[in-house]
Design an enzyme around this catalytic site. Structure first.
Site, PDB file in Angstrom:
ATOM      1  N   PRO A  96      38.228  51.429 -58.146  1.00 25.98           N
ATOM      2  CA  PRO A  96      37.108  51.790 -59.737  1.00 25.98           C
ATOM      3  C   PRO A  96      36.017  51.197 -59.456  1.00 25.98           C
ATOM      4  O   PRO A  96      36.705  49.827 -60.002  1.00 25.98           O
ATOM      5  CB  PRO A  96      38.541  51.946 -60.784  1.00 25.98           C
ATOM      6  CG  PRO A  96      39.454  51.881 -59.612  1.00 25.98           C
ATOM      7  CD  PRO A  96      39.458  51.094 -58.654  1.00 25.98           C
ATOM      8  N   CYS A  97      34.760  51.444 -59.913  1.00 28.57           N
ATOM      9  CA  CYS A  97      33.832  51.452 -59.719  1.00 28.57           C
ATOM     10  C   CYS A  97      32.827  51.585 -61.507  1.00 28.57           C
ATOM     11  O   CYS A  97      31.682  51.845 -61.140  1.00 28.57           O
ATOM     12  CB  CYS A  97      32.749  51.509 -58.859  1.00 28.57           C
ATOM     13  SG  CYS A  97      32.835  53.022 -58.168  1.00 28.57           S
TER      14      CYS A  97
END
Length: 462
Positions: A96-97
């Site tokens: 996740p970014c």
């Protein structure tokens, strides 16, 4: 060594499609054998009722069971008992970014301390427990500069975690369009491998590590690795760089010390061996064919729901690209047009301290050019957003939004890969907004496909 895979933060299976060169749904049964996925994880806390990405993945590929025979693929990865996972040779994932995304400013990002950023520790736990020989990860390019208050700290922590688990790490920021693909999407790729492997020993011998790590011969060896002989150098060629431009830095020994004080200007290419960082800015060396947005657009009839009504396109003449509201707002119906949204603006604003000023924003093209790669697609694609693509329909010349199949092809997925999901055992058609969201959250599959032959060679050699 067997080619077995664990796919974390799997989305709808971008790594799996790329590793197995899957270009259509008809090819899945035939090709989804080269790299065998033994377990995957996909859980989206925002999806309260239906886990669309997970259920789409299961529709296309089926599910995987842990060593106890349980299906744990759709629970929070932080709650998964990693000791129950099957063994695998390659760990992959686009972790996740949201904390580093171009959708929000770097200055307000929280980096690894943010809500999503802490999920890195689930990757580290998987490294500690399962000790996979190889790791291939993807994240946004801003990861290298996060957080704004201590540039490079987060990536330094990631590298230190790999170091402490006995890995050598290579990285490269790759813009898919700069290697001929259909989207201007810049992402950080990380390739890590255990130090005792044949491949790692070859790498370490090339660098020829010595205690005085700043000597010229050592710098030349590092340059050769980053520019010519490393994993990314061999899969995505770059131009030569003056060896003197290579930056060298040693990571602090402890994560705590690193978290408190480490800051470093990571460049877009580099390698980390035994806690020593070698990094340099590289420029792609590609002169082949360029796939454009026009190449992946639908050619035939498009559903009427994707076309934009004239009153939603323009509030005045089409050639007007600026609006000035410094002396008063435009009427609501004019502001709710694409012309206004994508045009240049002047808006009165007031700071928290009461200071009044005029905010200015430049214009962006109303219609996306067909003769260039698509712009970076975000999860907001298709919504009334400045970043949403607007195109001229191939058949009719009318103006419209992208279709879900076009969004899939921009990311290199098979056409209609996200059309269906298997929800509670029933085949369900996925909502259009969810299909676009999945693609805005995905990686460019073509890049993984280009890496796969060398991955195959490296893993099979062990």
């Amino acid at each position: 060594m067997n080619k077995t895979v664990c796919e974390l933060f799997a989305g709808v299976g971008g790594f799996r499609c790329g590793l197995n060169h899957i270009h259509s749904s008809d090819e899945i049964k035939e090709k989804d054998k080269n790299w065998k996925t033994v377990w995957f994880s996909q859980w989206e806390p925002a999806d309260k009722k239906t886990q669309w990405a997970h259920d789409c993945y299961v529709y296309n590929f089926g599910t995987c069971l842990d060593n106890d025979g349980n299906d744990t693929t759709n629970i929070n990865i932080e709650e998964v008992d990693k000791t129950k996972l099957p063994d695998f040779s390659l760990l992959v994932g686009g972790f996740p970014c949201q904390d580093y995304s171009v959708a929000s400013s770097l200055a307000t990002s929280k980096g690894l301390e943010g809500k999503k950023g802490v999920l890195w520790w689930s990757i580290r736990e998987t490294l500690e427990v399962k000790k996979p020989p190889f790791v291939l990860l993807e994240n946004v390019d801003r990861l290298l500069k996060s957080p704004a208050s201590q540039r490079g700290r987060d990536f330094g922590i990631i590298l230190a975690c790999f170091r402490d688990e006995g890995y050598t790490v290579e990285w490269r920021v790759i813009n898919a369009a700069e290697y001929g693909y259909q989207q201007r999407r810049r992402r950080t790729f990380i390739f890590a491998y255990k130090n005792e492997l044949k491949y790692a020993k070859d790498v370490i011998n090339r660098i020829n590590y010595i205690e005085q790590y700043g000597d010229e011969m050592h710098r030349q060896s590092a340059a050769k690795m980053i520019l010519k002989e490393g994993f990314f150098a061999r899969t995505f060629p770059v131009n030569d760089v003056d060896n003197k431009k290579i930056k060298i830095e040693k990571l602090p020994s402890g994560i705590g010390e690193l978290s408190e004080s480490f800051s470093f200007g990571f460049e877009n290419s580099g390698v980390m061996i035994d806690g020593v960082i070698y990094t340099v800015k590289t420029v792609p060396n590609y002169h082949g064919k360029q796939i454009t947005l026009g190449d992946v657009m639908d050619q035939g009839d498009v559903d009427e729901k994707y076309f934009i009504p004239e009153e939603k396109l323009y509030y005045t003449y089409p050639d007007i690209t600026h609006s000035d509201e410094s002396m008063g707002k435009l009427p609501k119906e004019q502001r709710q047009t694409w012309q206004y949204l994508k045009g240049a603006k002047k808006l009165p604003r007031k700071a928290k301290n009461g200071h009044e000023y005029v905010f200015s924003e430049g214009a962006i093209p109303m219609i996306d050019a067909e003769d260039k790669p698509a712009r970076t697609m975000l999860t907001s694609e298709g919504s009334f957003s400045r970043t949403t693509h607007i195109v001229k329909d191939k058949k009719t010349g009318r103006i419209r939004l992208l279709t879900p199949t076009e969004a899939e092809r921009i990311q290199g997925f098979p056409t209609n890969h996200t059309k269906y999901a298997l929800v509670s055992g029933e085949k369900i058609e996925m909502p259009v907004n969810k299909r676009r969201f999945m693609m805005g959250n995905a990686l460019v599959v073509n890049l993984i496909e280009q890496m796969e032959p060398l991955l195959d060679e490296i893993v099979c050699r062990e």
